[in-house]
Write a protein that holds these residues in place. Sequence first.
Motif, short mmCIF file in Angstrom:
data_model
loop_
_atom_site.label_atom_id
_atom_site.label_comp_id
_atom_site.label_asym_id
_atom_site.label_seq_id
_atom_site.Cartn_x
_atom_site.Cartn_y
_atom_site.Cartn_z
N PRO A 54 0.99 -1.20 -0.08
CA PRO A 54 -0.12 -0.17 0.17
C PRO A 54 0.93 1.37 -0.06
O PRO A 54 1.83 1.24 0.78
N GLN A 55 0.36 2.28 -0.84
CA GLN A 55 1.26 3.39 -0.91
C GLN A 55 0.64 4.60 -1.34
O GLN A 55 -0.58 4.28 -1.95
N ASP A 56 1.10 5.75 -1.53
CA ASP A 56 0.57 6.81 -2.09
C ASP A 56 0.44 6.56 -3.58
O ASP A 56 1.47 5.98 -4.20
N TYR A 57 -0.82 7.09 -4.22
CA TYR A 57 -0.74 6.79 -5.52
C TYR A 57 -1.56 7.99 -6.30
O TYR A 57 -1.96 8.87 -5.53
N LEU A 58 -1.66 7.86 -7.42
CA LEU A 58 -2.19 9.15 -8.27
C LEU A 58 -3.95 8.38 -8.98
O LEU A 58 -3.71 7.35 -9.41
N GLU A 59 -4.91 9.09 -8.74
CA GLU A 59 -6.10 8.90 -9.33
C GLU A 59 -6.28 9.80 -10.23
O GLU A 59 -6.30 11.01 -10.28
N LEU A 60 -6.56 9.22 -11.76
CA LEU A 60 -6.50 9.89 -12.97
C LEU A 60 -7.96 9.85 -13.39
O LEU A 60 -8.52 8.53 -13.19
N TRP A 61 -8.56 10.85 -13.60
CA TRP A 61 -10.01 10.62 -14.05
C TRP A 61 -10.36 11.89 -14.96
O TRP A 61 -9.58 12.80 -15.27
N LYS A 62 -11.32 11.76 -15.87
CA LYS A 62 -11.90 12.73 -16.71
C LYS A 62 -10.78 12.96 -17.85
O LYS A 62 -10.79 14.16 -18.21
N LEU A 63 -10.07 11.95 -18.24
CA LEU A 63 -9.13 12.04 -19.10
C LEU A 63 -10.05 12.38 -20.55
O LEU A 63 -10.79 11.32 -20.83
N GLU A 64 -9.87 13.21 -21.38
CA GLU A 64 -10.72 13.46 -22.51
C GLU A 64 -9.97 14.38 -23.44
O GLU A 64 -9.38 15.44 -23.18
N VAL A 65 -10.03 13.91 -24.77
CA VAL A 65 -9.49 14.99 -25.83
C VAL A 65 -10.62 15.32 -26.76
O VAL A 65 -11.51 14.27 -27.07
N LEU A 66 -10.81 16.59 -26.95
CA LEU A 66 -11.98 16.83 -27.80
C LEU A 66 -11.91 16.45 -29.15
O LEU A 66 -11.01 15.98 -29.74
N PRO A 67 -13.01 16.20 -29.74
CA PRO A 67 -13.21 15.52 -31.04
C PRO A 67 -12.62 16.45 -32.31
O PRO A 67 -12.65 17.58 -32.02
N GLY A 68 -11.68 15.79 -33.06
CA GLY A 68 -11.20 16.80 -34.05
C GLY A 68 -9.70 16.75 -33.61
O GLY A 68 -8.88 17.11 -34.27
N TYR A 69 -9.28 16.66 -32.25
CA TYR A 69 -7.89 16.49 -31.82
C TYR A 69 -7.68 15.15 -31.30
O TYR A 69 -6.38 15.07 -30.64
N GLN A 70 -8.37 14.11 -31.62
CA GLN A 70 -7.89 12.73 -31.22
C GLN A 70 -6.98 12.21 -32.33
O GLN A 70 -7.10 12.39 -33.34
N GLY A 71 -6.28 10.99 -31.56
CA GLY A 71 -5.42 10.44 -32.45
C GLY A 71 -4.18 11.18 -32.79
O GLY A 71 -3.55 10.87 -33.82
N LYS A 72 -3.92 12.30 -32.12
CA LYS A 72 -2.78 13.01 -32.24
C LYS A 72 -1.69 13.01 -31.05
O LYS A 72 -0.86 13.54 -30.93
N GLY A 73 -1.76 11.83 -30.25
CA GLY A 73 -1.02 11.63 -29.00
C GLY A 73 -1.22 12.69 -27.91
O GLY A 73 -0.46 12.63 -26.92
N ILE A 74 -2.21 13.29 -28.05
CA ILE A 74 -2.82 14.21 -26.85
C ILE A 74 -2.85 13.45 -25.49
O ILE A 74 -2.55 13.65 -24.35
N GLY A 75 -3.93 12.49 -25.57
CA GLY A 75 -4.17 11.44 -24.43
C GLY A 75 -3.08 10.89 -24.07
O GLY A 75 -2.86 11.00 -22.84
N ASN A 76 -2.35 10.37 -24.91
CA ASN A 76 -0.89 9.70 -24.65
C ASN A 76 0.01 10.70 -23.68
O ASN A 76 0.83 10.34 -22.66
N ALA A 77 -0.08 11.86 -24.20
CA ALA A 77 0.97 12.83 -23.36
C ALA A 77 0.50 13.09 -22.01
O ALA A 77 1.39 13.17 -20.98
N LEU A 78 -0.93 13.18 -21.80
CA LEU A 78 -1.62 13.17 -20.56
C LEU A 78 -1.20 12.20 -19.41
O LEU A 78 -0.75 12.32 -18.59
N VAL A 79 -1.45 11.00 -20.28
CA VAL A 79 -1.06 9.82 -19.47
C VAL A 79 0.43 9.41 -18.93
O VAL A 79 0.61 9.42 -17.91
N ASN A 80 1.12 9.95 -20.16
CA ASN A 80 2.66 9.95 -19.45
C ASN A 80 2.86 10.99 -18.52
O ASN A 80 3.96 10.61 -17.83
N PHE A 81 2.45 12.00 -18.62
CA PHE A 81 2.60 12.83 -17.51
C PHE A 81 2.09 12.48 -16.17
O PHE A 81 3.18 12.47 -15.33
#
Lengths: 160, 160
Positions: free
Chosen positions: B79-106
């Motif tokens: 058991p340890q401190d951790y990050l909870e990630l929610w509401k990950l969302e990229v607007l239509p028209g900007y998907q498939g450009k690695g933006i979601g990936n950049a957020l998750v990598n962060f």
Amino acid sequence: MMDLHEVVRLKVNFKTLEEFENFREYGQQELSMKEDLEENIVENDSESPFYGVYFGNKLVGRMSLYQIDKKFDRYFEPPQDYLELWKLEVLPGYQGKGIGNALVNFAKSHGVPVKTNARQRSDDFWIKQGFEALTYQTDRDRGENPYVWLPEGVSEQLEE
Amino acid sequence: MMDLHEVVRLKVNFKTLEEFENFREYGQQELSMKEDLEENIVENDSESPFYGVYFGNKLVGRMSLYQIDKKFDRYFEPPQDYLELWKLEVLPGYQGKGIGNALVNFAKSHGVPVKTNARQRSDDFWIKQGFEALTYQTDRDRGENPYVWLPEGVSEQLEE
């Protein structure tokens, strides 16, 4: 208005699990039930936490309903046992016929508070069902949209 | 592959809140921030739990990231401190450009475990991001689809 939609408790069997695949909210919970059934961890036709409405032979609406113990209650005052409702969903083509309403009424009929996490832009539906939005508490709600139905004499639990 | 998407922490101000209205997942959390700002409960430009990616002046992707204390950890071993990630969302028209990936990598760049609740039918995305589905536990997960990213030496916390 008469309510002609009978709400039944769903059994865990392969037919139910196949029907679940028609719903948008299909995930770990359903996959886990499937595995448990395949590996004989649960018996065929054992009771599930799901309730549904059939149209003929077809499951057209469903929700999961789960009793939460008073000791985990962070929503109601006084703290008490309550029901958590999730995965309320009516198949396209069967919406607007009071099926969602029948499912919610079934939950409310137990006379205990009901808590749900309202999906995006579904606020109007929940308000129409007599639910109200809680004051958002980051630590507790973590991105959820908590809506509750309060029976007489029950109020919202405020942050300490 | 180079990552050209800069992830920035979002400020609580009326511009940000207006941008939030473009996202599908808009609910109590956003409304609560708006109220807090209007009533001067939070200062203009105070830090929010949201991180985002801009395209020019326009917020095109976002997520909420929240640090959870070890004592509430029901997902990881040890058991340890951790990050909870929610509401990950990229607007239509900007998907498939690695933006979601950049957020998750962060989120992953902090070196602590990350937990999310995968939205319906988004499993492939999370698996591609190196996340894995947890064994579903009814009491803990209540209809969620918990996916986690495990750093070296961390494993899934199993039911007692």
